[in-house]
Motif scaffolding. Structure first.
Motif, short mmCIF file in Angstrom:
data_model
loop_
_atom_site.label_atom_id
_atom_site.label_comp_id
_atom_site.label_asym_id
_atom_site.label_seq_id
_atom_site.Cartn_x
_atom_site.Cartn_y
_atom_site.Cartn_z
N ALA A 179 18.31 59.79 2.88
CA ALA A 179 17.64 58.56 3.34
C ALA A 179 16.33 58.30 2.61
N GLY A 180 15.84 59.31 1.91
CA GLY A 180 14.53 59.17 1.27
C GLY A 180 13.43 59.19 2.32
N TYR A 181 12.55 58.24 2.24
CA TYR A 181 11.38 58.17 3.09
C TYR A 181 11.43 56.83 3.82
N PRO A 182 12.39 56.68 4.78
CA PRO A 182 12.67 55.37 5.35
C PRO A 182 11.55 54.77 6.20
N SER A 183 10.97 55.55 7.05
CA SER A 183 9.94 55.00 7.93
C SER A 183 8.57 55.37 7.39
N LYS A 184 7.93 54.43 6.74
CA LYS A 184 6.62 54.70 6.13
C LYS A 184 5.58 54.93 7.21
#
Length: 91
Positions: A37-42
């Motif tokens: 998902a990577g870094y979805p919620s900054k």
């Protein structure tokens, strides 16, 4: 002092190790990250402080730094021992 980061990536880990080696007390704020998902919620602090919207960050009073090199340099200036940063090019 707060240090939002994720210790699975190299840059946040470098800043974390520097603070630990210098025995500087800090609060670690983990930011979720997965390969899929990577870094979805900054994280709001990350978005506000770093134009690249990446960790690591260091918040210490009025100082707000991002990127491991400036963070390590700041920690070095704050607590020179043990030395982690070269005093000059010759070492």
């Amino acid at each position: 002092m707060r240090k939002p980061g994720n210790t699975t990536a190299a840059a946040p880990f470098i800043a974390l190790v520097a603070a630990l080696e210098k025995a500087i007390a800090f609060g670690l704020v983990m930011v979720p990250f997965t390969q899929a998902a990577g870094y979805p919620s900054k994280h709001p602090e990350v978005v506000r402080i770093n134009p690249k919207k990446q960790v690591p960050l260091l918040v210490h009073g009025e100082a707000e730094l991002f990127d491991s090199r400036p963070i390590v340099k700041y920690l070095e200036d704050m607590n020179p021992a043990p030395r982690l940063w070269l005093a000059d090019v010759a070492g």
